[in-house]
Motif scaffolding. Sequence first.
Motif, PDB file in Angstrom:
ATOM      1  N   UNK A  10     -13.341   5.096 -27.031  1.00 22.87           N
ATOM      2  CA  UNK A  10     -12.305   4.405 -26.268  1.00 22.87           C
ATOM      3  C   UNK A  10     -12.670   2.929 -26.249  1.00 22.87           C
ATOM      4  N   UNK A  11     -11.842   2.085 -26.861  1.00 17.94           N
ATOM      5  CA  UNK A  11     -12.201   0.689 -26.993  1.00 17.94           C
ATOM      6  C   UNK A  11     -11.011  -0.236 -26.791  1.00 17.94           C
ATOM      7  N   UNK A  12     -11.129  -1.483 -27.271  1.00 13.53           N
ATOM      8  CA  UNK A  12     -10.198  -2.567 -26.945  1.00 13.53           C
ATOM      9  C   UNK A  12     -10.334  -2.827 -25.442  1.00 13.53           C
ATOM     10  N   UNK A  13      -9.260  -2.791 -24.673  1.00 14.37           N
ATOM     11  CA  UNK A  13      -9.415  -2.895 -23.219  1.00 14.37           C
ATOM     12  C   UNK A  13      -9.772  -1.496 -22.721  1.00 14.37           C
ATOM     13  N   UNK A  14     -11.074  -1.268 -22.625  1.00 12.94           N
ATOM     14  CA  UNK A  14     -11.601   0.076 -22.378  1.00 12.94           C
ATOM     15  C   UNK A  14     -11.028   0.716 -21.123  1.00 12.94           C
ATOM     16  N   UNK A  15     -10.563   1.961 -21.290  1.00 10.78           N
ATOM     17  CA  UNK A  15     -10.164   2.777 -20.152  1.00 10.78           C
ATOM     18  C   UNK A  15     -11.156   3.927 -20.041  1.00 10.78           C
ATOM     19  N   UNK A  16     -12.040   3.858 -19.056  1.00 10.12           N
ATOM     20  CA  UNK A  16     -12.964   4.969 -18.856  1.00 10.12           C
ATOM     21  C   UNK A  16     -12.207   6.224 -18.451  1.00 10.12           C
ATOM     22  N   UNK A  17     -11.074   6.044 -17.782  1.00 12.40           N
ATOM     23  CA  UNK A  17     -10.254   7.197 -17.405  1.00 12.40           C
ATOM     24  C   UNK A  17      -9.709   7.891 -18.655  1.00 12.40           C
ATOM     25  N   UNK A  18      -9.262   7.102 -19.635  1.00 12.20           N
ATOM     26  CA  UNK A  18      -8.770   7.664 -20.888  1.00 12.20           C
ATOM     27  C   UNK A  18      -9.867   8.351 -21.666  1.00 12.20           C
ATOM     28  N   UNK A  19     -11.048   7.717 -21.718  1.00  9.26           N
ATOM     29  CA  UNK A  19     -12.193   8.326 -22.407  1.00  9.26           C
ATOM     30  C   UNK A  19     -12.556   9.655 -21.771  1.00  9.26           C
ATOM     31  N   UNK A  20     -12.653   9.664 -20.454  1.00 14.11           N
ATOM     32  CA  UNK A  20     -13.082  10.879 -19.759  1.00 14.11           C
ATOM     33  C   UNK A  20     -12.036  11.993 -19.831  1.00 14.11           C
ATOM     34  N   UNK A  21     -10.766  11.610 -19.806  1.00 14.04           N
ATOM     35  CA  UNK A  21      -9.715  12.619 -19.940  1.00 14.04           C
ATOM     36  C   UNK A  21      -9.726  13.216 -21.346  1.00 14.04           C
ATOM     37  N   UNK A  22      -9.972  12.380 -22.348  1.00 17.15           N
ATOM     38  CA  UNK A  22     -10.073  12.884 -23.722  1.00 17.15           C
ATOM     39  C   UNK A  22     -11.217  13.880 -23.840  1.00 17.15           C
ATOM     40  N   UNK A  23     -12.339  13.586 -23.201  1.00 19.78           N
ATOM     41  CA  UNK A  23     -13.476  14.510 -23.224  1.00 19.78           C
ATOM     42  C   UNK A  23     -13.124  15.835 -22.547  1.00 19.78           C
ATOM     43  N   UNK A  24     -12.427  15.746 -21.429  1.00 23.66           N
ATOM     44  CA  UNK A  24     -12.033  16.962 -20.711  1.00 23.66           C
ATOM     45  C   UNK A  24     -11.122  17.824 -21.574  1.00 23.66           C
ATOM     46  N   UNK A  25     -10.164  17.187 -22.235  1.00 26.05           N
ATOM     47  CA  UNK A  25      -9.225  17.927 -23.077  1.00 26.05           C
ATOM     48  C   UNK A  25      -9.914  18.490 -24.324  1.00 26.05           C
ATOM     49  N   UNK A  26     -10.839  17.740 -24.887  1.00 28.16           N
ATOM     50  CA  UNK A  26     -11.615  18.266 -26.017  1.00 28.16           C
ATOM     51  C   UNK A  26     -12.340  19.548 -25.611  1.00 28.16           C
ATOM     52  N   UNK A  27     -12.945  19.523 -24.459  1.00 29.39           N
ATOM     53  CA  UNK A  27     -13.692  20.687 -23.975  1.00 29.39           C
ATOM     54  C   UNK A  27     -12.794  21.903 -23.790  1.00 29.39           C
ATOM     55  N   UNK A  28     -11.507  21.656 -23.568  1.00 27.10           N
ATOM     56  CA  UNK A  28     -10.546  22.752 -23.414  1.00 27.10           C
ATOM     57  C   UNK A  28      -9.969  23.199 -24.754  1.00 27.10           C
ATOM     58  N   UNK A  29     -10.360  22.548 -25.843  1.00 23.81           N
ATOM     59  CA  UNK A  29      -9.888  22.933 -27.165  1.00 23.81           C
ATOM     60  C   UNK A  29      -8.589  22.289 -27.597  1.00 23.81           C
ATOM     61  N   UNK A  30      -8.136  21.288 -26.856  1.00 24.73           N
ATOM     62  CA  UNK A  30      -6.894  20.583 -27.219  1.00 24.73           C
ATOM     63  C   UNK A  30      -7.116  19.766 -28.488  1.00 24.73           C
ATOM     64  N   UNK A  31      -6.143  19.760 -29.387  1.00 23.80           N
ATOM     65  CA  UNK A  31      -6.244  19.045 -30.652  1.00 23.80           C
ATOM     66  C   UNK A  31      -6.252  17.533 -30.435  1.00 23.80           C
ATOM     67  N   UNK A  32      -7.020  16.785 -31.254  1.00 22.59           N
ATOM     68  CA  UNK A  32      -7.081  15.336 -31.112  1.00 22.59           C
ATOM     69  C   UNK A  32      -5.721  14.638 -31.065  1.00 22.59           C
ATOM     70  N   UNK A  33      -4.786  15.056 -31.891  1.00 22.33           N
ATOM     71  CA  UNK A  33      -3.468  14.424 -31.887  1.00 22.33           C
ATOM     72  C   UNK A  33      -2.778  14.591 -30.540  1.00 22.33           C
ATOM     73  N   UNK A  34      -2.900  15.776 -29.963  1.00 25.64           N
ATOM     74  CA  UNK A  34      -2.295  16.017 -28.647  1.00 25.64           C
ATOM     75  C   UNK A  34      -3.010  15.223 -27.561  1.00 25.64           C
ATOM     76  N   UNK A  35      -4.310  15.082 -27.710  1.00 22.58           N
ATOM     77  CA  UNK A  35      -5.081  14.296 -26.744  1.00 22.58           C
ATOM     78  C   UNK A  35      -4.612  12.848 -26.752  1.00 22.58           C
ATOM     79  N   UNK A  36      -4.435  12.291 -27.943  1.00 27.52           N
ATOM     80  CA  UNK A  36      -3.946  10.920 -28.064  1.00 27.52           C
ATOM     81  C   UNK A  36      -2.594  10.771 -27.369  1.00 27.52           C
ATOM     82  N   UNK A  37      -1.721  11.728 -27.596  1.00 32.27           N
ATOM     83  CA  UNK A  37      -0.398  11.673 -26.970  1.00 32.27           C
ATOM     84  C   UNK A  37      -0.513  11.654 -25.447  1.00 32.27           C
ATOM     85  N   UNK A  38      -1.431  12.455 -24.925  1.00 28.45           N
ATOM     86  CA  UNK A  38      -1.596  12.556 -23.474  1.00 28.45           C
ATOM     87  C   UNK A  38      -2.155  11.270 -22.873  1.00 28.45           C
ATOM     88  N   UNK A  39      -3.229  10.747 -23.436  1.00 34.66           N
ATOM     89  CA  UNK A  39      -3.908   9.615 -22.798  1.00 34.66           C
ATOM     90  C   UNK A  39      -3.222   8.275 -23.056  1.00 34.66           C
TER      91      UNK A  39
END
Length: 256
Positions: free
Chosen positions: A55-84
């Motif tokens: 997670x970079x540029x104007x860093x969102x730790x909330x976006x980074x952490x939500x992506x990690x949570x969704x990864x742990x649930x097995x959500x696909x990267x493309x869907x994670x991007x859409x969500x965050x």
Amino acid sequence: MLILVLLSRQAAATWSIVAADAGSGQVGGAVTSCVGTLDTVVVYGGVPGVGAVHAQAQLSTAGRDEAMRLLAEGVAPEQIIEEITSFDFDMSASNRQYGVVDLQGRAAAYTGATNGDWAGDRQGEVGGIAWSAQGNILTSEAVVAQTAAAFEAEGCDLADRLMRGLEAGASGGEGDNRCTGNGIASDSASITVQAADGSDVLRLTVVDTSPESAVVLLRAQFDGWREDNACPQAEEPTDSGGEGTEATGCGCAAGG
């Protein structure tokens, strides 16, 4: 709230590569930027045994952490991007940049429209390794292109590919356009690799290195680590007589 806003403004990480190696089960990333005393490891979010996010540029730790949570649930990267990057989740998503990969071989990225010139990303897969390279505030597209090409070209393991990719981004005088005027590509850099069991295979970082190049100093640390952590040996195919041999090395010693 003010502290979070100030952190997001500082963490304008510039170019990076994040990857997940299905063969070894390792995940990791390497990142470098012109941000002085800020440790660029803050960009990385790993979910051992599953995947990783940058997670970079104007860093969102909330976006980074939500992506990690969704990864742990097995959500696909493309869907994670859409969500965050959705408006409901982040009204300032146009200021963000993300790369997300998993051990299923999937990779996706997002570069917001207000990331500055040059900004962009690339994804791919090589030898069972899914990767995403991304950057912003760069001298040109060549930074990300060179990073991607070097990562795919060679490497005895995930750590080797990440290091080669990161330093290749600075070839030809390219880099973070806030630092290149001072004769260096960047002044802060880090590399992280995690095993499937959650242990750190590698975690190195350099900060505020000007007037020296962060990537050069990170390479020196990496080569020191490599002395005690040799490249994995590859077993050669057996010949017709049934006598197999093992390679003595992988040719991934220090270089750059």
